[in-house]
Design an enzyme around this catalytic site. Structure first.
Site, PDB file in Angstrom:
ATOM      1  N   ASP A 193      15.328  28.323  64.891  1.00  0.00           N
ATOM      2  CA  ASP A 193      15.606  29.750  64.744  1.00  0.00           C
ATOM      3  C   ASP A 193      15.010  30.321  63.466  1.00  0.00           C
ATOM      4  OD1 ASP A 193      17.261  28.364  63.103  1.00  0.00           O
ATOM      5  OD2 ASP A 193      19.067  29.523  63.564  1.00  0.00           O
TER       6      ASP A 193
ATOM      7  N   GLU B 128      33.193  52.907  31.620  1.00  0.00           N
ATOM      8  CA  GLU B 128      32.998  51.695  30.833  1.00  0.00           C
ATOM      9  C   GLU B 128      31.924  51.886  29.752  1.00  0.00           C
ATOM     10  OE1 GLU B 128      34.872  49.123  31.347  1.00  0.00           O
ATOM     11  OE2 GLU B 128      33.864  47.351  30.527  1.00  0.00           O
ATOM     12  N   ASP B 129      30.873  52.577  30.107  1.00  0.00           N
ATOM     13  CA  ASP B 129      29.701  52.590  29.228  1.00  0.00           C
ATOM     14  C   ASP B 129      29.373  53.925  28.572  1.00  0.00           C
ATOM     15  OD1 ASP B 129      29.361  49.956  29.928  1.00  0.00           O
ATOM     16  OD2 ASP B 129      27.915  50.366  31.516  1.00  0.00           O
TER      17      ASP B 129
ATOM     18  N   HIS C 229      30.036  54.631  38.847  1.00  0.00           N
ATOM     19  CA  HIS C 229      30.816  53.417  38.603  1.00  0.00           C
ATOM     20  C   HIS C 229      30.764  52.872  37.182  1.00  0.00           C
ATOM     21  CE1 HIS C 229      27.103  50.987  39.277  1.00  0.00           C
ATOM     22  NE2 HIS C 229      27.742  50.067  38.585  1.00  0.00           N
TER      23      HIS C 229
HETATM   24 MN    MN Z   1      27.054  48.466  37.282  1.00  0.00          MN
END
Ligand code: MN
Length: 500
Positions: free
Chosen positions: A265, A80-81, A76
């Site tokens: 609870d 981008e990187d 992912h």
């Molecule tokens: Mn990430």
């Protein structure tokens, strides 16, 4: 919170549904590729960057996502990187995975404006819609955000607060809407810890103290209930104690003047049984054993919560007459409560492998009850469950019908009707941008002003400050009334000025 280095073998082991051979190979290949691409990069924690996609992938595997989504989780941050591009990913891993990653990359650029309550709902709805092309993108984004929150301590204090705020406002409600209780609970607790450290510590301390005290008691109750179920011939799949999350406990305490004795609870006993009939039979047995508290029986099986949550909750006077909450549900309800929409992929694979025993008989009364969109999602899941492509199409068509979401280069979202043009987009940004528009770059490519805007595009409007009037021809293709009236007004004004 100390984070260990995650290995690819751990990711494979974490699969709730062990993938077939090709699936495992895909995940390992994605890892090799991402590992090479992120080589020498480090996280703020000082750990190798690859630890982040690995941790994201592990979360996805744990909540029941399939091999392709897990592979996308590993990849992912690559476009981008790193120098590797989306088109390389598409060639190597196919367009399906590439599209998921494209959605995540675009989402990273969304700027969420305003903190006002009014904007909050709208903001996250839009964010979801912008990604609506593929709901797996949202799920990967949630896993990504969860790991970022788990490692937030390594960021600057001001950044921590900003990210925790954004997470609490946008991601926690999305996780809730998608019914992914597992992620929602942890995300909310992490946000709480950074946003209200004192309240967090106090609540956590209170909870731990009380839980220690209750441990033996819960064990005793589990034993007693197990015995009663056995006597009546009811088989259960699992029975365990489950403590409330710190943040939900805090919210509840606030309602009860911070008096923990009034929170019934804090810890509940959860019983997981074969089918709906067994749920009601189990309820009967629990009530025969322990006297129920009046007005505390909640049947979320016949009346599910808006996010689709199903279970029966009852509060009883348990062993030694002490108050105890018991929750009863089927395995499928349990998986849906923990993993929400992600359970769709889980059940799909199980069904393919003939694990039909978890499936409940269709209950029309339940499925027709809710019209809210998440309920609708679940209905689609049922109807289209056999065909993931069709399921995605269904989502796309209905969520994005008549709506286009495009982005400015700064990540602002512009919402337009279907068939809108670049000129509509320009006017949606600002009237002056519309008036002075001369061209546009769409996803980096030059495009004509009359081109139709497509969902998810990033559009940069090129303006000419010397230009004074919009083009009257634009009226032939613009779709929005805002653009139409702005163009007409400008032209009429110019005519008047000329005739003077
Ligand atoms: Mn990430």
């Amino acid at each position: 919170m100390k984070q260990n280095i995650v290995t690819i073998d751990e990711v494979i082991k974490a699969f709730k549904n062990p993938p077939a051979h090709e699936g495992e190979k895909l995940v390992r290949d994605a890892f090799e590729f991402a590992d090479a691409a992120h080589k020498n990069q480090k996280r703020a924690s000082g750990k190798p960057y690859i630890n982040h996609p690995l941790a994201t992938a592990k979360i996805l595997a744990t909540i029941g996502m399939d091999a392709r989504t897990v592979a996308a989780g590993l990849l992912h941050d690559v476009p981008e990187d790193t120098p590797e591009t989306l088109s390389t990913i598409s060639k190597k891993f196919g367009p399906d995975i590439a599209q998921m990653i494209e959605g995540i990359t675009k989402l990273g650029r969304i700027k969420l404006r305003g903190t006002k309550e009014d904007y909050k709902l709208e903001n996250w709805r839009r964010m979801f819609l912008a990604m609506g092309a593929d709901i797996r993108t949202v799920i990967i984004k949630l896993a990504d955000r969860l790991h970022n929150m788990q490692t937030l301590e390594y960021l600057r204090p001001d950044k921590r607060i900003r990210i925790a705020h954004e997470t609490m406002e946008i991601y926690v409600p999305i996780a809730n809407r998608l019914g992914i209780g597992e992620i929602r609970g942890e995300l909310a607790d992490l946000c709480f810890m950074y946003l209200q450290p004192d309240d967090y510590q106090r609540t956590k301390h209170l909870s731990e103290e009380k839980l220690k005290e209750k441990e033996a008691y819960v064990e005793k109750a589990i034993k007693e209930i197990g015995q009663s179920l056995k006597e009546d011939g009811i088989k259960y799949i699992d029975m365990h104690g489950r403590a409330k999350n710190i943040y939900s406990l805090y919210l509840k305490l606030q309602k009860h003047d911070m008096d923990i004795k009034r929170v019934f609870d804090l810890i509940a006993i959860r019983i997981i049984v074969q089918d709906v009939t067994a749920c009601y039979e189990t309820l009967g047995i629990v009530h025969k054993k322990y006297r129920p508290m009046i007005g505390r029986i909640k049947d979320y099986i016949s009346l599910p919560k808006p996010n689709g949550y199903q279970s029966i909750h009852t509060t009883v006077f348990g062993p030694d007459g002490r108050v105890l909450e018991v929750q009863i549900r089927t395995q499928k309800m349990h998986d849906e409560a923990e993993f929400g929409i992600a359970a769709h992929w889980l059940y799909e694979t199980r069904k393919k492998r003939g694990w039909t025993s978890y499936f409940l008989p269709k209950n029309d009364k339940i499925t027709k009850k809710e019209v809210e969109w998440v309920k609708q999602l679940q209905q689609w899941q049922e109807e289209l469950g056999n065909n993931p492509e069709e399921f995605m199409e269904g989502l796309k068509v209905d969520f994005l019908k008549n709506h286009i979401f495009a982005f400015t280069p700064l990540g602002d979202i512009i919402e337009l009707p279907e068939g809108a043009s670049i000129v509509d987009f320009a006017y949606a940004i600002h009237t002056d941008v519309g008036h002075t528009a001369t061209g546009a770059r769409v996803d980096g490519k030059m495009s004509a002003l009359n081109s139709i805007v497509h969902n998810g595009q990033i559009i940069e409007i090129i303006t000419d400050k010397n230009r004074v009037l919009p083009n009257a021809d634009w009226l032939e293709f613009v779709k929005t009334s805002h653009a139409k009236s702005a163009i007409r007004r400008a032209i009429n004004r110019a005519k008047k000025e000329n005739s003077l």
